[in-house]
Design a protein around this motif. Structure first.
Motif, PDB file in Angstrom:
ATOM      1  N   GLY A 672     -21.410  21.117  -2.459  1.00  0.00           N
ATOM      2  CA  GLY A 672     -22.365  21.087  -3.563  1.00  0.00           C
ATOM      3  C   GLY A 672     -22.016  22.139  -4.598  1.00  0.00           C
ATOM      4  N   VAL A 673     -22.017  21.766  -5.865  1.00  0.00           N
ATOM      5  CA  VAL A 673     -21.659  22.666  -6.964  1.00  0.00           C
ATOM      6  C   VAL A 673     -22.842  22.724  -7.932  1.00  0.00           C
ATOM      7  N   GLN A 674     -23.173  23.933  -8.364  1.00  0.00           N
ATOM      8  CA  GLN A 674     -24.410  24.129  -9.122  1.00  0.00           C
ATOM      9  C   GLN A 674     -24.334  23.650 -10.571  1.00  0.00           C
ATOM     10  N   SER A 675     -23.181  23.728 -11.203  1.00  0.00           N
ATOM     11  CA  SER A 675     -23.083  23.352 -12.624  1.00  0.00           C
ATOM     12  C   SER A 675     -21.990  22.315 -12.827  1.00  0.00           C
ATOM     13  N   ARG A 676     -22.113  21.548 -13.916  1.00  0.00           N
ATOM     14  CA  ARG A 676     -21.106  20.533 -14.218  1.00  0.00           C
ATOM     15  C   ARG A 676     -19.771  21.185 -14.548  1.00  0.00           C
ATOM     16  N   ASP A 677     -19.809  22.346 -15.178  1.00  0.00           N
ATOM     17  CA  ASP A 677     -18.552  23.037 -15.504  1.00  0.00           C
ATOM     18  C   ASP A 677     -17.797  23.395 -14.230  1.00  0.00           C
ATOM     19  N   ASP A 678     -18.512  23.946 -13.245  1.00  0.00           N
ATOM     20  CA  ASP A 678     -17.857  24.309 -11.987  1.00  0.00           C
ATOM     21  C   ASP A 678     -17.377  23.066 -11.248  1.00  0.00           C
ATOM     22  N   LEU A 679     -18.183  22.002 -11.321  1.00  0.00           N
ATOM     23  CA  LEU A 679     -17.810  20.776 -10.625  1.00  0.00           C
ATOM     24  C   LEU A 679     -16.477  20.234 -11.147  1.00  0.00           C
ATOM     25  N   PHE A 680     -16.357  20.138 -12.485  1.00  0.00           N
ATOM     26  CA  PHE A 680     -15.122  19.589 -13.037  1.00  0.00           C
ATOM     27  C   PHE A 680     -13.951  20.548 -12.866  1.00  0.00           C
ATOM     28  N   ALA A 681     -14.216  21.830 -12.854  1.00  0.00           N
ATOM     29  CA  ALA A 681     -13.139  22.795 -12.597  1.00  0.00           C
ATOM     30  C   ALA A 681     -12.544  22.565 -11.213  1.00  0.00           C
ATOM     31  N   GLN A 682     -13.386  22.260 -10.243  1.00  0.00           N
ATOM     32  CA  GLN A 682     -12.906  21.998  -8.886  1.00  0.00           C
ATOM     33  C   GLN A 682     -12.200  20.641  -8.808  1.00  0.00           C
ATOM     34  N   VAL A 683     -12.791  19.643  -9.419  1.00  0.00           N
ATOM     35  CA  VAL A 683     -12.239  18.290  -9.338  1.00  0.00           C
ATOM     36  C   VAL A 683     -10.850  18.220  -9.961  1.00  0.00           C
ATOM     37  N   LEU A 684     -10.648  18.950 -11.046  1.00  0.00           N
ATOM     38  CA  LEU A 684      -9.421  18.799 -11.824  1.00  0.00           C
ATOM     39  C   LEU A 684      -8.299  19.732 -11.385  1.00  0.00           C
ATOM     40  N   GLN A 685      -8.449  20.364 -10.243  1.00  0.00           N
ATOM     41  CA  GLN A 685      -7.327  21.114  -9.699  1.00  0.00           C
ATOM     42  C   GLN A 685      -6.201  20.136  -9.411  1.00  0.00           C
TER      43      GLN A 685
END
Length: 820
Positions: A672-685
């Motif tokens: 679970g990721v709290q913000s959309r910015d953090d979510l996409f940062a993780q996804v786009l590795q």
């Protein structure tokens, strides 16, 4: 006996037109006869055929992207409809999948007149030309209901169907706009009838007209139509008020017609209304960016001068130097039409309907200014329902074009009946002004050219010689437009001069002036349909064989279609918006559609149009199709060939993306990721690990581990996916399908299952230990409900019309028998 006087020369008989009335009498009737309407319809058809003869009689077709891009998708959806036996609501080939009807695409089968039109050998172009003639006939019927001279009424209809906006809609692939706009004069006609007669027959006819217009589903044009009839209803209620009972009766009939009309279109709008919250269009309101998006095509007040001088800001394409991002045609009303419209408004300004036309034209102009004059636009943007979702303020000028066309009919009728003394000074002034303008432009050409060249912005070209040529074409467009407009003014002034009444009177004069007005519009429209070589604009017509060849399979699409298994492709760069792949059943993460899903639009922006390999892997992309060679360790070249497009053959390189994710898999870690910015940062590795996925932290706390499950089988159709799976303990299944919870419902072993949005875009479902069957199905309930409502409402409207006709005929026979 007195001598006989010398025989006097016979004076031409002056034909006095019927005196117009302030209230309509109803258009087609036994008194008026059907023949004039049939003749008008035939004449409108001839005008349309003359303008679009290349599309009708020659093997030519349209090449505009907005015409060709939907064509490929429509053909693919036709095949899907034939194969599945049901109306397609989801298509998997564009943007990794998106709705059809809800996103206002593939609506032809829901437009009731198409049940007849589609059986005629017309094709899409023929259908649009038919609607153009319908638009012209609507203007004619509306003006004849005021007892205007036949030539005046004919001009009103012709000026509307031939205004450049309608022509640009057709040749640039905006058929839904054109066909929706074609109903505008008819809806006004129906509204007038309801308030004049207050009968069930008229309410039923208006309901059908409103319903059919809404079924054509260009919401913005339809919205402007409803704005018009709302204003007209208020004007008629006030101006024709007799008693409260009478006004209430009219208002009730009008309201019933509106409600039934809306219900007739329920098959389109019931599902689409719920899609708005998930669509990029539904996200338009709120914030500065949203306002900027909504006002991109605002009409600068100075640019309204193109209504008089069409070439003032260029003629579209590379020559355009106005205030909008780009445009392909000038907003020209026709100089003769404008003169007559002004005369009609001044002469008949006491008529409520004429005042309505003048007032709504002014309102339309103020709305069209958008960000250049914000008070009026802001009022509508913030308070008018649905208005904030529109993005082209200048589109409201279709209202001005319609109103000016109708006012021109009133003007020509007045001209035929005007006292000759009242015409002398205005006509003399017009002729002198036109002559003076022509002399000035011819004698002072170099000075004017220098002035305009000094204010032209730099052309959007890099080559100096080409930039010089663009400015040369701009100036020549201004010069030629001024001269042409002035010549038409001089011709009208000369023909209408009192002295000419000895040679041209009544119907002849009306016909000649109407022909001048139509000729003026045809000359400009011809430049839109077939741009001259010297205009520096791209042609909009191509050989039909060229399009058919481009839509046929080629070696690139043939190779991709032969590959097994569910997968998607990523078209690179200029190929991203290409929809041709759908014809071969190839699913793409690209494509074109103006109302894509909001989460997909966000994903495109976050990934810079899918420039991340991690994003491509997540979306089950197996092949990358590029118009140029690419060197990358994760891309394996597998095919080099030619992609055939309407614009020409394009060399294409096909690469296999290594270590891509399958269409469905089991994730072992869900975080679970709290913000959309953090979510996409993780996804786009940039990695190839599909097993770790991310979800919204509001629904999922921390990271959880899951068992590795097994997918035993998978069956897919366009609107369903069934997977048989097994897991040793609780598992988490991910499918690379777009998360759209409104319609895509998950059923696990016969019971509803909760679907999570994974990685900001796709779907995930928790799977208990053991063997299970998971099915994703597209919910068609609202669509089916809407179709039943549409059919029922149409039946009600038909009963209203038929019942009123039968009652009227029965009542008529009874009256005759009683008299006998």
């Amino acid at each position: 006996m007195p001598k006989k006087s010398a025989k006097q020369p016979k004076q031409p008989k002056r034909v006095t037109p019927e005196k117009p009335v302030a209230s309509p009498l109803g258009g087609i009737s036994a008194k008026n006869g059907v023949l004039p309407y049939a003749a008008a319809a035939a004449a409108y058809l001839l005008l349309a055929l003359a303008l679009y003869y290349q599309l009708v009689f020659l093997p030519m077709t349209l090449s505009a992207p907005d015409s060709l891009v939907p064509m490929a998708s429509s053909i693919a959806l036709d095949r899907l409809r034939d194969a599945s036996g049901q109306y397609p609501l989801w298509q998997p080939w564009t943007f990794a999948g998106m709705p059809t009807v809800e996103a206002f695409s593939y609506l032809g089968g829901l437009y009731y007149p198409n049940l007849i039109i589609s059986r005629l050998p017309l094709g899409d172009i023929g259908s649009q030309i038919l609607h153009l003639c319908f638009a012209g006939l609507g203007g004619y019927a509306l003006l004849r209901s005021f007892r205007l001279h036949h030539a005046a009424a004919f001009l009103g209809g012709a000026a509307f169907m031939l205004n450049p906006y309608m022509t640009a809609m057709l040749v640039h692939g905006h058929g839904s706009q054109l066909m929706t706009a074609a109903y505008m004069p008819w809806v006004l006609w129906g509204t007038l009838r309801v308030f004049h007669h207050a009968k069930l027959l008229d309410a039923g006819m208006l309901a059908i007209l409103l319903g059919f217009q809404l079924q054509r589903a260009h919401v913005q044009i339809a919205w402007y139509t409803w704005l018009l009839i709302g204003l007209l209803a208020l004007v008629l209620l006030v101006s024709a008020h007799k008693t409260v009972k009478d006004s209430l009766k009219k208002a009730v009939f009008f309201a019933v017609a509106c409600v039934v009309g809306i219900a007739i279109s329920a098959a389109v709008y019931l599902p689409a209304s719920e899609y708005a919250a998930y669509s990029v269009r539904g996200a338009a309101r709120g914030g500065g960016a949203a306002m900027e998006y909504a006002t991109m095509w605002s009409m600068h007040p100075m640019e309204l001068l193109t209504f008089l001088v069409p070439g003032l800001y260029g003629f579209g394409g590379v020559t355009y130097w106005g205030f909008m991002p780009f445009t392909d045609f000038p907003h020209y009303a026709g100089i003769v039409v404008l003169l007559l419209a002004f005369a009609g408004f001044v002469a008949r300004r006491r008529y409520p309907f004429v005042l309505f036309l003048g007032g709504s034209t002014l309102l339309a102009l103020l709305i069209s200014f958008g960000c250049f004059f914000s008070p009026v636009f802001d009022l509508f943007y913030n308070f008018a329902p649905l208005f904030s979702r529109f993005r082209v303020p200048s589109m409201v000028l279709i209202v001005a074009e319609l109103n000016l066309s109708l006012l021109a009919g009133f003007g020509l009728h007045w001209l035929l009946d005007a006292p000759e003394k009242s015409l002398r000074i205005p006509l003399k002034s017009l002729a002198l002004a036109a002559a003076l303008v022509i002399v000035l432009i011819l004698l002072g050409g170099e000075g004017f050219e220098g002035f305009f060249r000094s204010i032209f912005p730099p052309p959007p070209v890099e080559n100096f010689d080409l930039a010089f040529m663009v400015n040369k074409v701009r100036w020549e467009g201004i010069r030629d437009s001024v001269i042409m407009s002035s010549l038409f003014v001089a011709l009208v002034a000369g023909l209408a001069w009192p002295g000419m009444r000895k040679f041209l009177s009544g119907a002849k004069l009306a016909a000649v002036i109407a022909l001048l007005a139509i000729g003026d519009l045809l000359l400009l429209n011809a430049k839109i349909v077939s741009p001259p070589e010297a205009s520096l604009r791209s042609p909009v017509l191509v050989q039909r064989q060229q399009v058919e060849t481009a839509l046929a399979p080629d070696d690139v699409t043939g190779f991709l279609a032969s590959q097994k298994g569910p997968f998607r492709i990523y078209p690179v760069g200029p190929l991203f918006g290409e929809n041709k792949f759908a014809l071969s059943g190839i699913e793409s993460v690209g494509g074109y559609h103006p109302a894509k899903l909001r989460n997909y639009e966000e994903f495109l922006q976050r990934t810079e149009n899918l420039s991340s390999l991690a994003a491509l892997r997540m979306l089950n992309v197996r092949y990358v199709v590029s118009p140029a060679e690419v060197q990358h360790a994760d891309l394996e070249p597998v095919k080099q060939g030619t992609l055939r497009l309407v614009s020409g053959d394009v060399p294409a390189w096909v690469y296999r993306l290594k270590a891509g994710c399958p269409r469905a898999w089991f994730a072992t870690t869900v975080t679970g990721v709290q913000s959309r910015d953090d979510l996409f940062a993780q996804v786009l590795q940039d990695g190839s690990n599909c097993r770790s996925v991310y979800v919204d932290g509001a629904e999922w706390q921390g990271a959880r581990r899951f068992a590795e499950g097994t997918i035993q089988s998978m069956q897919r159709t366009a609107e369903s996916m069934t997977l048989k799976v097994s897991a040793p303990s609780e598992a988490f299944l991910v499918t690379s399908e777009i998360f759209y919870p409104l319609r895509w419902q998950a059923i696990l072993d016969g019971r509803p299952a909760f679907t999570l949005e994974v990685n900001g875009l796709i779907r995930g479902v928790r799977i208990p230990a053991g063997e299970h069957e998971l099915t994703f199905t597209y919910d068609r309930s609202d669509f089916d409900k809407g179709r039943y409502v549409s059919l029922g409402a149409f039946g009600v409207a038909v009963v209203m019309v038929a019942g009123a006709l039968v009652a009227g005929r029965t009542g008529g026979k009874k009256d005759v028998s009683e008299k006998g």
